[in-house]
Design an enzyme around this catalytic site. Sequence first.
Site, short mmCIF file in Angstrom:
data_model
loop_
_atom_site.label_atom_id
_atom_site.label_comp_id
_atom_site.label_asym_id
_atom_site.label_seq_id
_atom_site.Cartn_x
_atom_site.Cartn_y
_atom_site.Cartn_z
N TYR A 140 0.83 -1.20 0.00
CA TYR A 140 0.00 0.00 0.00
C TYR A 140 0.87 1.25 0.00
CZ TYR A 140 -3.29 3.48 1.94
OH TYR A 140 -4.04 4.60 2.18
N LYS A 144 1.08 4.16 -2.92
CA LYS A 144 0.72 5.54 -2.63
C LYS A 144 1.90 6.48 -2.90
CE LYS A 144 -3.59 5.15 -1.37
NZ LYS A 144 -4.70 5.78 -2.13
#
Length: 242
Positions: A140, A144
Amino acid sequence: MPTITDKSVLITGANRGIGRALVEEALRRGARRVYAAARAPQPHPDERVTPLTLDVTDPEQVRRAAEAVDSLDVLVNNAGVAIYDDLTDRSVLERHLAVNFYGPHRVTEAFLPLLTSAKGAIVNNLSVNALAALPLVPGYSISKAAAFSMTQSLRALLAPQGVSVHAVLTGIVDTDMSRGVEMPKASPESVASAVFDGLEKNEEDIFPDPMAEAMAVGWHGGPIKTLEHQYAGLAQGASAAT
């Protein structure tokens, strides 16, 4: 963009959490049309809301969604996925990149002609994990960080066309993604309000909750922001010379 009153707004991942709060906040602020995009869109009692079937990883669905929208002032790339991992399963990393990085890129590309025509805005909902990785969710965090770099690049590349590009760097928010995290969390509603406040103030980087605000101290005049502006100037200078 001083206000979204009478503007057309599209929000991906609109069924729950921050996405659903963004839909309600856009309506509260007087948006003319809100396209609530999701893999399984839900009906909404407000006639200003148009549900859109949109899986950001599906090129055909993205194409059809773009064809269904006549005009667009604000695109909010909010859809995302967060899976706990330890970087031993490449498929988990690829899933994060597919949704959190390639998805916003695909959606932005599809709707860019409408946004350029409107001299509109792109808002990418990212995370403070784009600035420093959280090893509990490294896939993640990586996705990002990549999306933040894309946001900075698009900001410079699209400025000559009158399209502004904004990064939302959220901290911990009380959504399904953070259900297992035991620490103070901001409400989706407060984050949605802060996102549109930041957009209306034309803030490039929006820190919409208490945890994120702590990261923002010194950010705007810090070395990373300074370097971004220097690079943007180089890119625009090179473009003008060609």
